[in-house]
Scaffold this active site. Structure first.
Site, PDB file in Angstrom:
ATOM      1  N   THR A 186       0.862  -1.180   0.000  1.00  0.00           N
ATOM      2  CA  THR A 186       0.000   0.000   0.000  1.00  0.00           C
ATOM      3  C   THR A 186       0.898   1.230   0.000  1.00  0.00           C
ATOM      4  O   THR A 186       2.065   1.151   0.409  1.00  0.00           O
ATOM      5  CB  THR A 186      -0.884   0.040   1.263  1.00  0.00           C
ATOM      6  OG1 THR A 186      -0.013   0.023   2.399  1.00  0.00           O
ATOM      7  CG2 THR A 186      -1.809  -1.152   1.337  1.00  0.00           C
ATOM      8  N   GLU A 331      -5.987  -3.478  -1.457  1.00  0.00           N
ATOM      9  CA  GLU A 331      -6.449  -4.653  -0.708  1.00  0.00           C
ATOM     10  C   GLU A 331      -7.609  -5.382  -1.387  1.00  0.00           C
ATOM     11  O   GLU A 331      -8.012  -6.451  -0.951  1.00  0.00           O
ATOM     12  CB  GLU A 331      -6.907  -4.233   0.699  1.00  0.00           C
ATOM     13  CG  GLU A 331      -5.781  -3.822   1.637  1.00  0.00           C
ATOM     14  CD  GLU A 331      -5.458  -2.341   1.579  1.00  0.00           C
ATOM     15  OE1 GLU A 331      -5.760  -1.716   0.545  1.00  0.00           O
ATOM     16  OE2 GLU A 331      -4.908  -1.809   2.560  1.00  0.00           O
ATOM     17  N   LYS A 438     -16.050  17.602   9.938  1.00  0.00           N
ATOM     18  CA  LYS A 438     -17.223  17.664  10.814  1.00  0.00           C
ATOM     19  C   LYS A 438     -17.393  19.102  11.292  1.00  0.00           C
ATOM     20  O   LYS A 438     -16.586  19.600  12.052  1.00  0.00           O
ATOM     21  CB  LYS A 438     -17.057  16.706  11.984  1.00  0.00           C
ATOM     22  CG  LYS A 438     -18.298  15.882  12.157  1.00  0.00           C
ATOM     23  CD  LYS A 438     -18.148  14.707  13.044  1.00  0.00           C
ATOM     24  CE  LYS A 438     -19.496  13.996  13.084  1.00  0.00           C
ATOM     25  NZ  LYS A 438     -19.545  12.971  14.066  1.00  0.00           N
ATOM     26  N   TRP A 443     -21.651  16.435   8.882  1.00  0.00           N
ATOM     27  CA  TRP A 443     -20.578  16.089   7.946  1.00  0.00           C
ATOM     28  C   TRP A 443     -20.676  16.870   6.657  1.00  0.00           C
ATOM     29  O   TRP A 443     -21.748  17.024   6.089  1.00  0.00           O
ATOM     30  CB  TRP A 443     -20.623  14.582   7.614  1.00  0.00           C
ATOM     31  CG  TRP A 443     -20.128  13.735   8.738  1.00  0.00           C
ATOM     32  CD1 TRP A 443     -19.737  14.165   9.964  1.00  0.00           C
ATOM     33  CD2 TRP A 443     -19.967  12.314   8.726  1.00  0.00           C
ATOM     34  NE1 TRP A 443     -19.350  13.104  10.738  1.00  0.00           N
ATOM     35  CE2 TRP A 443     -19.482  11.958  10.001  1.00  0.00           C
ATOM     36  CE3 TRP A 443     -20.175  11.317   7.781  1.00  0.00           C
ATOM     37  CZ2 TRP A 443     -19.207  10.634  10.348  1.00  0.00           C
ATOM     38  CZ3 TRP A 443     -19.904  10.008   8.124  1.00  0.00           C
ATOM     39  CH2 TRP A 443     -19.420   9.670   9.398  1.00  0.00           C
TER      40      TRP A 443
HETATM   41  P1  AMP Z   1      -5.033   2.500  -3.088  1.00  0.00           P
HETATM   42  O1  AMP Z   1      -5.077   1.326  -2.208  1.00  0.00           O
HETATM   43  O2  AMP Z   1      -3.775   3.303  -2.958  1.00  0.00           O
HETATM   44  O3  AMP Z   1      -5.298   2.130  -4.514  1.00  0.00           O
HETATM   45  O4  AMP Z   1      -6.179   3.505  -2.638  1.00  0.00           O
HETATM   46  C1  AMP Z   1      -7.495   3.076  -2.423  1.00  0.00           C
HETATM   47  C2  AMP Z   1      -8.373   4.262  -2.087  1.00  0.00           C
HETATM   48  O5  AMP Z   1      -8.497   5.125  -3.230  1.00  0.00           O
HETATM   49  C3  AMP Z   1      -9.792   3.906  -1.763  1.00  0.00           C
HETATM   50  O6  AMP Z   1      -9.934   3.448  -0.428  1.00  0.00           O
HETATM   51  C4  AMP Z   1     -10.515   5.222  -2.001  1.00  0.00           C
HETATM   52  O7  AMP Z   1     -10.360   6.116  -0.929  1.00  0.00           O
HETATM   53  C5  AMP Z   1      -9.765   5.783  -3.194  1.00  0.00           C
HETATM   54  N1  AMP Z   1     -10.516   5.481  -4.420  1.00  0.00           N
HETATM   55  C6  AMP Z   1     -10.331   4.457  -5.278  1.00  0.00           C
HETATM   56  N2  AMP Z   1     -11.204   4.531  -6.306  1.00  0.00           N
HETATM   57  C7  AMP Z   1     -11.982   5.622  -6.080  1.00  0.00           C
HETATM   58  C8  AMP Z   1     -13.088   6.234  -6.767  1.00  0.00           C
HETATM   59  N3  AMP Z   1     -13.549   5.777  -7.922  1.00  0.00           N
HETATM   60  N4  AMP Z   1     -13.630   7.342  -6.201  1.00  0.00           N
HETATM   61  C9  AMP Z   1     -13.171   7.855  -5.042  1.00  0.00           C
HETATM   62  N5  AMP Z   1     -12.129   7.327  -4.363  1.00  0.00           N
HETATM   63  C10 AMP Z   1     -11.546   6.223  -4.867  1.00  0.00           C
END
Ligand code: AMP
Length: 541
Positions: A186, A331, A438, A443
């Site tokens: 990650t 994940e 908040k 929110w």
């Molecule tokens: P990563 O594990 O670095 O790919 O990041 C995952 C995170 O990216 C998710 O938990 C979301 O917060 C954000 N994310 C992924 N796809 C989207 C989407 N289509 N719209 C908004 N946030 C997204």
């Protein structure tokens, strides 16, 4: 009583064998680091992947051993996807944009034995090699002419020589489908990055899901361009999906600017592509500046961050490209949702359809999804109740590499995203848990505010954070990057937002920046903004 069907393992190598037999002459086009285009077929890719598997065995890499890659989207990286995993070893794809210290950390944590890297990353590898004692073999992804004259990197060989020493008659081994296939860390905005270890089984099931009509709807008639990097979450599984469906595959290498992508899309007759919103922003700017259109691309999958509705409208109405908004995480392999429309949306206006597409979409089969409150109670699916999104399924991580456990909620993975889900299953993300604003106990959605601001013709990018406020606990502050040559001020932005969001959502401050801080996967680093502007509103009321 069990069914009486064959228990054949689901293995990554079977995808390539399938492509070799059914789509052997289908082309794979790849942009080299030099900028030149390399062309070959699935038949040749399969042979070279077997040569790589044989070379790894000769280097002493055994079942379960880790082989790291630091590479762009190109044909040699593709061979590693199949050659490493197919041999029973684990491909650890590394993000070259990580800080060198973090990179050394993950290489050591993964106990990588071999590092395959593109010539671009030679200086980076030279700077960390001394800190990675477990790597026995460094492999430069190129030919003899690419090898440096003198290098501080120990045990450095070139990939083409390694392959030349092996015949292509390697036989893919069969093993348990739950065997690990790839490893991806990650991005680790807080603490050390954590490793997500995908299995052959999870990868194959995910590949089926990616190929489905409402997800990417892939077939042998498609020409697929994954702009999303192969070093992050397996390029959303697209290299595997291309092999499963026999798509022509176009790999953009290091050139991700609007002009280079446009040239590739038109030149190779790309029908379908995938990437994060910032990539499409760059391409949009290039196409608008030069008044260009797309002749073959008909759909694109966008995810990784919210695709602003204004950008969805531009792509739909101006470029004639269907935008499929998807949500996922490292994940979750990553595809969890897709945002295709339902028959009931056919009579909506195009604007209403675009608004629908701006939601993150419905769970693909295989992923279960719900939102919960702080006590773990499931929230109603009414499109209004907000809660933390939790997911489960056969391609969702149950643990991190080396046993570290995510805090599962009753067996569900907590995504850290705040969302609503409506009666049709459409999920809409309003925030990350850590980004929630908040104000006076209510929110405010930073993502909705950002999307609204990006609709202004002068705004290129927007980010909203909540800052400490003496009266309201927190109030939103907006950061804006304007399009080149455009100007706009705070009053104009607030006036523009006034009929798009509730009055009390309007940001207290609007700050104009030359650029937003971006992390290793191209996402806005709100933590940095919060840190830098922490006390801005914290003055006596
Ligand atoms: P990563 O594990 O670095 O790919 O990041 C995952 C995170 O990216 C998710 O938990 C979301 O917060 C954000 N994310 C992924 N796809 C989207 C989407 N289509 N719209 C908004 N946030 C997204």
């Amino acid at each position: 009583m069990f069914g009486s069907m064959m228990d054949r393992p689901l293995l990554v190598s079977s995808l390539l064998e399938h492509a070799e037999r059914q789509f052997g002459s289908t082309e794979i086009v790849s942009r080299e680091t030099s900028g030149a285009l390399h062309r070959y077929t699935f038949l040749e890719a399969a042979k070279r992947s077997r040569q790589l598997a044989c070379a790894l065995a000769q280097l002493g890499v055994t079942h379960g051993g880790r082989v790291a890659s630091l590479a762009w989207n190109n044909h040699r990286h593709l061979e590693a996807y199949f050659g490493v995993s197919g041999s029973g070893a684990v491909l650890h794809t590394c993000n070259p944009r990580l800080h060198p210290e973090q990179l050394a950390y993950i290489l050591n944590h993964a106990e990588d034995e071999v590092l395959l890297f593109d010539t671009t990353f030679l200086p980076l590898v030279e700077s960390i090699a001394a800190h990675c004692p477990m790597i026995r073999q460094y492999v430069l992804l190129g030919g003899g002419q690419d090898m440096p004259k003198d290098s501080r990197i120990p045990n450095l060989v070139c990939y083409e020589n390694l392959l030349a020493a092996c015949a292509g008659d390697f036989v893919w081994p069969e093993f348990d489908e739950r065997t690990a296939s790839t490893l991806c860390y990650t991005s680790g905005t807080t603490g050390n990055p954590k490793g997500v270890l995908y299995s052959h089984r999870s990868t194959i099931l995910h590949t089926f899901a990616v190929s489905l009509p409402d997800t990417l709807s892939l077939s042998a008639h498609d020409c697929l361009l994954p702009v999303v990097p192969m070093f992050h979450v397996n390029a959303w599984g697209l290299p595997y999906a291309a092999a499963m469906n026999g798509c022509k595959l176009v790999l953009p290498g290091p050139k991700l600017d609007g002009a280079s992508l446009y040239e590739l899309i038109e030149g190779e007759r790309v029908t379908c592509s995938a990437g994060v919103p910032t990539i499409w922003l760059g391409l949009t700017q290039h196409m608008e500046q030069h008044d260009l259109s797309l002749s073959t691309m008909n759909r694109t999958v966008v995810g990784g961050a919210a695709m602003p509705e204004a950008l969805i409208r531009t792509w739909t109405q101006k470029f004639g490209v269907e935008v499929r908004h998807a949500w996922g995480m490292t994940e979750t392999s990553p595809v969890g949702t897709q945002g295709s429309l339902l028959p009931k949306h056919a009579n909506l206006t195009v604007e209403q359809q675009c608004a629908q597409r701006a939601k993150q979409g419905r769970a693909v089969f295989g992923v279960e999804m719900r939102t919960i409150d702080a006590d773990g109670n499931e929230q109603p699916r009414d499109g209004k109740a907000i809660g933390e999104l939790v997911v489960r399924g056969p391609w969702i991580a149950a643990a991190y590499f080396k046993g570290e456990k995510p805090a599962l909620r009753d067996g569900w993975f907590p995504t850290g995203d705040i969302a609503t889900i409506d009666a049709d299953g459409y999920m809409h993300i309003t925030d990350r848990v850590k980004d929630v604003i908040k104000s006076g106990g209510e929110w405010i959605s930073s993502i909705d505010l950002e999307n609204a601001a990006v609709g202004h013709p002068a705004v290129l990018m927007a980010a909203v954070i909540g800052l400490r406020h003496p009266k309201w606990d927190e109030r939103p502050v907006m950061f804006i990057v304007t399009k080149p040559g455009q100007t706009v001020d705070k009053a104009e932005i607030l006036a523009y937002l006034a009929d798009k969001v509730a009055k009390w959502w309007l940001p207290d401050e609007v700050i104009f920046l030359d650029a937003l801080p971006l992390g290793a996967t191209g996402k806005v680093q709100k933590m940095e903004l919060r840190h830098q502007y922490a006390d801005m509103l914290d003055c006596p009321a």
